[in-house]
Scaffold this motif. Structure first.
Motif, PDB file in Angstrom:
ATOM      1  N   UNK A  20       0.845  -1.193   0.000  1.00 53.06           N
ATOM      2  CA  UNK A  20       0.000   0.000   0.000  1.00 53.06           C
ATOM      3  C   UNK A  20       0.875   1.235   0.000  1.00 53.06           C
ATOM      4  N   UNK A  43      -5.169   0.658 -13.918  1.00 57.98           N
ATOM      5  CA  UNK A  43      -6.336   0.545 -13.029  1.00 57.98           C
ATOM      6  C   UNK A  43      -7.196  -0.667 -13.399  1.00 57.98           C
ATOM      7  N   UNK A  56      -3.724  -4.734  -9.508  1.00 59.99           N
ATOM      8  CA  UNK A  56      -4.228  -3.446  -9.013  1.00 59.99           C
ATOM      9  C   UNK A  56      -5.437  -3.723  -8.121  1.00 59.99           C
ATOM     10  N   UNK A  57      -5.295  -3.451  -6.824  1.00 62.33           N
ATOM     11  CA  UNK A  57      -6.371  -3.763  -5.875  1.00 62.33           C
ATOM     12  C   UNK A  57      -7.269  -2.567  -5.618  1.00 62.33           C
ATOM     13  N   UNK A  58      -6.685  -1.398  -5.456  1.00 60.00           N
ATOM     14  CA  UNK A  58      -7.437  -0.173  -5.189  1.00 60.00           C
ATOM     15  C   UNK A  58      -6.502   0.996  -5.492  1.00 60.00           C
ATOM     16  N   UNK A  59      -6.991   2.245  -5.428  1.00 61.21           N
ATOM     17  CA  UNK A  59      -6.126   3.367  -5.816  1.00 61.21           C
ATOM     18  C   UNK A  59      -4.852   3.477  -4.987  1.00 61.21           C
ATOM     19  N   UNK A  60      -4.790   2.777  -3.856  1.00 58.42           N
ATOM     20  CA  UNK A  60      -3.577   2.864  -3.050  1.00 58.42           C
ATOM     21  C   UNK A  60      -3.068   1.472  -2.642  1.00 58.42           C
ATOM     22  N   UNK A 116     -20.538  -9.838 -10.852  1.00 61.70           N
ATOM     23  CA  UNK A 116     -19.622  -9.215 -11.813  1.00 61.70           C
ATOM     24  C   UNK A 116     -19.963  -9.654 -13.234  1.00 61.70           C
ATOM     25  N   UNK A 129     -10.622  -8.558 -11.328  1.00 65.26           N
ATOM     26  CA  UNK A 129     -11.923  -8.117 -10.811  1.00 65.26           C
ATOM     27  C   UNK A 129     -12.075  -8.532  -9.355  1.00 65.26           C
ATOM     28  N   UNK A 130     -12.200  -7.518  -8.493  1.00 60.27           N
ATOM     29  CA  UNK A 130     -12.535  -7.798  -7.099  1.00 60.27           C
ATOM     30  C   UNK A 130     -14.046  -7.728  -6.997  1.00 60.27           C
ATOM     31  N   UNK A 131     -14.634  -8.752  -6.428  1.00 65.07           N
ATOM     32  CA  UNK A 131     -16.089  -8.753  -6.348  1.00 65.07           C
ATOM     33  C   UNK A 131     -16.539  -9.696  -5.231  1.00 65.07           C
ATOM     34  N   UNK A 132     -17.723 -10.209  -5.391  1.00 67.06           N
ATOM     35  CA  UNK A 132     -18.359 -11.032  -4.381  1.00 67.06           C
ATOM     36  C   UNK A 132     -18.666 -12.374  -5.027  1.00 67.06           C
ATOM     37  N   UNK A 136     -19.131 -14.028  -0.003  1.00 65.47           N
ATOM     38  CA  UNK A 136     -17.790 -13.626   0.459  1.00 65.47           C
ATOM     39  C   UNK A 136     -17.026 -12.865  -0.623  1.00 65.47           C
ATOM     40  N   UNK A 137     -16.105 -11.988  -0.193  1.00 66.10           N
ATOM     41  CA  UNK A 137     -15.304 -11.252  -1.175  1.00 66.10           C
ATOM     42  C   UNK A 137     -14.250 -12.134  -1.833  1.00 66.10           C
TER      43      UNK A 137
END
Lengths: 177, 109
Positions: A20, A43, A56-60, A116, A129-132, A136-137
């Motif tokens: 991070x 992204x 890439x997980x999130x902007x940070x 998704x 793709x991060x999703x459900x 569960x995530x």
């Protein structure tokens, strides 16, 4: 077995480091690409070469993937490269489980379990793709033409395996994609 | 079904991948605020039939909070924008004006 639509394999422990920090900083980008030996992902994307990769997980946040025996050396390398900057690098390998789902119908299996969009037009190789998945995530990416790799928390790995096996029964094939 | 595009990761996220965060652009009244202002912050909320601004969190994704402008009647989404703002950006307001002339929400519109 003829009842199985896709092959579901729970992968052996895999090296994963959460990194991070400010993803726009060149120091962090260089540390990440040097550690993984791949280009920096855009992204929502991931880049793999062989067994190492960057997602890439999130902007940070980035996820650095590598073979399990390289965790400590990679972690040390990142910490050395980013010394004196503001960042976090943590070994999260033990917190995660990884599955590979192989077979031409992997999109049908995933589509039963996740909101998704897994249509070939919107989810292709390189996308991360991060999703459900049901309750569960999870995160998944297409690792080859007929294989998708999925990661989840290890505490819910048995649940995820059950979901995938159930959705992957041949007689339940939606045959949509 | 509500589908919002996360302004941080660009993912078109389904409602079930998101956590609702209530009304957007509240001013957090704190020490020094009079009773009326504090009451407004705690209890007074919009309940519009039409244009509404909300906070959402991309919980099953990048984990970031963002804002969404949508219509509570048709579920039409006018746009989403990052959380680092205290009022709806002009391009979003213009888009709403084009589709819902004469709209108003709190002091906006």
């Amino acid at each position: 077995m003829s009842d199985i639509l896709v092959k579901i394999h729970r992968a052996a422990p895999y090296g994963m480091i959460t990194l991070r920090g400010d993803l726009s900083s060149t120091a962090l980008q260089k540390a990440a690409t040097d550690a993984a030996g791949v280009a920096f992902p855009e992204t929502g994307m991931c880049v793999f070469e062989g067994k190492s990769g960057l997602s890439w997980m999130s902007p940070d946040e980035l996820l650095v993937l590598m073979p399990h025996d390289q965790i400590q050396s990679t972690l040390a390398q990142i910490e050395k490269a980013l010394n004196s900057t503001h960042f976090l690098a943590a070994d999260v390998s033990d917190a995660r489980a990884m599955f590979t789902i192989t077979g031409p119908h992997w999109r049908d299996v995933l589509a039963k379990l996740t909101p998704a969009d897994v249509h070939p037009d919107s989810f292709q190789q390189g996308h991360f793709r991060r999703t459900r998945l049901a309750q569960v995530p999870v995160a998944f990416w297409q690792s080859s033409a007929d294989t998708v790799t999925l990661i989840c928390f290890r505490s819910v790995a048995d649940y995820v395996e059950g979901l995938l096996v159930n959705a992957g029964r041949a007689k339940s094939n939606a045959d949509y994609f | 079904m509500l589908i919002l595009t996360c302004p941080y990761c660009g993912v078109a996220a389904d409602e079930t991948e998101l956590t609702p965060g209530g009304e957007a652009h509240l001013t957090r009244e704190t020490v020094g605020a009079d009773d009326a202002a504090f009451e407004g912050y705690l209890f007074k909320r919009e309940n519009p039939k039409g244009v509404h601004f909300e906070r959402w969190r991309h919980a099953y994704g990048c984990g970031k909070w963002f804002h969404a402008a949508r219509c509570t009647v048709t579920l039409e989404v006018f746009g989403t924008y990052p959380a680092q703002t205290t009022e709806p950006p002009k391009d979003i307001r213009d888009k709403i004006t084009a589709k819902r002339p004469g709209w108003s929400w709190r002091d906006f519109g």
